[in-house]
Design an enzyme around this catalytic site. Structure first.
Site, PDB file in Angstrom:
ATOM      1  N   ASP A  11       0.871  -1.195   0.000  1.00 24.94           N
ATOM      2  CA  ASP A  11       0.000   0.000   0.000  1.00 24.94           C
ATOM      3  C   ASP A  11       0.897   1.232   0.000  1.00 24.94           C
ATOM      4  O   ASP A  11       2.117   1.141   0.222  1.00 24.94           O
ATOM      5  CB  ASP A  11      -0.918  -0.012   1.236  1.00 24.94           C
ATOM      6  CG  ASP A  11      -1.871   1.192   1.265  1.00 24.94           C
ATOM      7  OD1 ASP A  11      -2.295   1.660   0.196  1.00 24.94           O
ATOM      8  OD2 ASP A  11      -2.190   1.678   2.371  1.00 24.94           O
ATOM      9  N   GLY A  44      -3.190   9.462  -3.429  1.00 28.83           N
ATOM     10  CA  GLY A  44      -4.350  10.237  -3.884  1.00 28.83           C
ATOM     11  C   GLY A  44      -3.979  11.611  -4.411  1.00 28.83           C
ATOM     12  O   GLY A  44      -4.759  12.238  -5.118  1.00 28.83           O
ATOM     13  N   CYS A  75      -4.520  -1.239  -2.061  1.00 29.16           N
ATOM     14  CA  CYS A  75      -4.676   0.205  -2.260  1.00 29.16           C
ATOM     15  C   CYS A  75      -5.593   0.419  -3.457  1.00 29.16           C
ATOM     16  O   CYS A  75      -5.270  -0.012  -4.574  1.00 29.16           O
ATOM     17  CB  CYS A  75      -3.300   0.813  -2.533  1.00 29.16           C
ATOM     18  SG  CYS A  75      -3.364   2.564  -2.942  1.00 29.16           S
ATOM     19  N   CYS A 189     -11.109   3.145   0.200  1.00 31.45           N
ATOM     20  CA  CYS A 189      -9.694   3.419   0.486  1.00 31.45           C
ATOM     21  C   CYS A 189      -9.374   2.566   1.705  1.00 31.45           C
ATOM     22  O   CYS A 189     -10.129   2.570   2.697  1.00 31.45           O
ATOM     23  CB  CYS A 189      -9.487   4.901   0.794  1.00 31.45           C
ATOM     24  SG  CYS A 189      -7.839   5.257   1.448  1.00 31.45           S
ATOM     25  N   THR A 190      -8.278   1.821   1.615  1.00 28.50           N
ATOM     26  CA  THR A 190      -7.985   0.863   2.688  1.00 28.50           C
ATOM     27  C   THR A 190      -7.623   1.553   4.009  1.00 28.50           C
ATOM     28  O   THR A 190      -7.602   0.901   5.051  1.00 28.50           O
ATOM     29  CB  THR A 190      -6.856  -0.086   2.253  1.00 28.50           C
ATOM     30  OG1 THR A 190      -5.726   0.700   1.819  1.00 28.50           O
ATOM     31  CG2 THR A 190      -7.314  -0.985   1.116  1.00 28.50           C
ATOM     32  N   HIS A 191      -7.343   2.833   3.964  1.00 24.75           N
ATOM     33  CA  HIS A 191      -7.081   3.563   5.212  1.00 24.75           C
ATOM     34  C   HIS A 191      -8.345   3.762   6.055  1.00 24.75           C
ATOM     35  O   HIS A 191      -8.259   3.891   7.272  1.00 24.75           O
ATOM     36  CB  HIS A 191      -6.503   4.952   4.917  1.00 24.75           C
ATOM     37  CG  HIS A 191      -5.043   4.946   4.616  1.00 24.75           C
ATOM     38  ND1 HIS A 191      -4.527   4.489   3.431  1.00 24.75           N
ATOM     39  CD2 HIS A 191      -3.989   5.348   5.365  1.00 24.75           C
ATOM     40  CE1 HIS A 191      -3.208   4.607   3.452  1.00 24.75           C
ATOM     41  NE2 HIS A 191      -2.857   5.128   4.613  1.00 24.75           N
TER      42      HIS A 191
HETATM   43  N1  DGL Z   1      -4.828   3.319   0.958  1.00 21.70           N
HETATM   44  C1  DGL Z   1      -4.957   3.923  -0.304  1.00 21.70           C
HETATM   45  C2  DGL Z   1      -6.245   3.472  -1.005  1.00 21.70           C
HETATM   46  O1  DGL Z   1      -6.793   2.438  -0.746  1.00 21.70           O
HETATM   47  C3  DGL Z   1      -4.756   5.376  -0.571  1.00 21.70           C
HETATM   48  C4  DGL Z   1      -4.236   6.389   0.326  1.00 21.70           C
HETATM   49  C5  DGL Z   1      -3.351   7.384  -0.413  1.00 21.70           C
HETATM   50  O2  DGL Z   1      -2.180   7.085  -0.544  1.00 21.70           O
HETATM   51  O3  DGL Z   1      -3.865   8.434  -0.872  1.00 21.70           O
HETATM   52  O4  DGL Z   1      -6.727   4.093  -1.882  1.00 21.70           O
END
Ligand code: DGL
Length: 262
Positions: A11, A44, A75, A189-191
């Site tokens: 990610d 992003g 991601c 978004c995985t976050h």
């Molecule tokens: N974790 C990422 C996703 O699933 C994105 C976060 C980022 O780097 O902007 O989209």
């Protein structure tokens, strides 16, 4: 005894840990390498060509170094762009993470679904195609958040993150009223699952939050074939592309199923 298979989970930062957590639960027999491309975070905020040019060679180097049996791109911002490039460049099986629009629209009762992702993910042709193919009569609202991934990283690193800042990113997901209001939000978004308790508390009304991680874990397990015996050598490694040492072991351990990442 044969060596456990290595699963490489990639990610831009710590968000992919929400996917890793489900995979480790499903496949405790594997060895895990988690790679956070924090030197390039947040994805992003980068253009499409930049992300392709960054991720494809980097994943190639990681494959050469760690010989994984399978690679998970945890991601959405990257997966909605790079999967075909990766599959044509490397022979390892890949599993991507893309917005769970199909199951969300299938289960929405009010037929109002919001997709909460990075600004990049909600702009992608790939995401638009998922809506064309799988909206099943739902009205789908795309919400691109500039800050939520960074807020999630910050919270996981133990910093105070204000409710108002999270609520402001979330507000555009909630549309309509009465019988016609949003009842399902896709966490694209995985976050974002890192903040699930707070998203639930700050939502103006209750909704179903769709996190694709369990489905991804099932897919990984199917591709890997039947589990071997849990092995003493099945551990975990954590790599930051900035090469910073990880200071988060206590906070990270639950995502690794209690293993201490090297
Ligand atoms: N974790 C990422 C996703 O699933 C994105 C976060 C980022 O780097 O902007 O989209």
């Amino acid at each position: 005894m044969s060596a456990p298979p290595t699963i490489l989970v990639f990610d831009s930062g710590l968000g992919g840990l929400t996917v890793l957590r489900e995979i480790v639960r499903t496949r405790p027999d594997a060895h895990y390498v988690y790679v956070a491309d924090d030197a390039f975070f947040p994805y992003g905020h980068h253009g499409e060509e930049e992300i392709i040019a960054r991720v494809v060679p980097l994943v190639g180097e990681l494959i050469a170094r760690h010989s994984p049996a399978l690679v998970v791109i945890a991601c959405n911002t990257a997966s909605t762009l790079v999967m075909s490039h990766l599959r044509s460049a490397y022979s390892v099986p890949f599993v991507g993470t893309v917005p769970a629009i199909k199951p969300a629209c299938a289960s929405s009762k009010t037929k109002r679904v919001s997709v909460l992702g990075t600004k990049g993910t909600v702009k992608r042709e790939y995401t638009k195609r998922l809506i064309d193919d799988f909206a099943q009569g739902c009205e789908v609202t795309l919400v691109g958040s500039a800050e939520l991934a960074s807020l999630a990283e910050s919270a996981l690193s133990g910093n105070d993150v204000r409710d108002e800042d999270i609520a402001a990113e979330l507000a555009p997901c909630f549309v309509g009223n009465g019988e016609d209001r949003t009842d399902t939000v896709v966490l694209a978004c995985t976050h974002y699952p890192l903040l699930l308790d707070r998203l639930t508390r700050l939502a103006p009304w209750p909704v179903d939050w769709i996190d694709p991680a369990p489905a991804i874990a099932r897919r990984v397990s199917d591709l890997l074939g039947s589990p071997g015996r849990e092995s003493d050598t099945a551990g975990a490694e954590m790599i930051f592309t900035s090469q910073r040492p990880h200071m988060l072991s206590q906070a990270l351990m639950p995502f690794f199923g209690g293993r201490v990442p090297a």
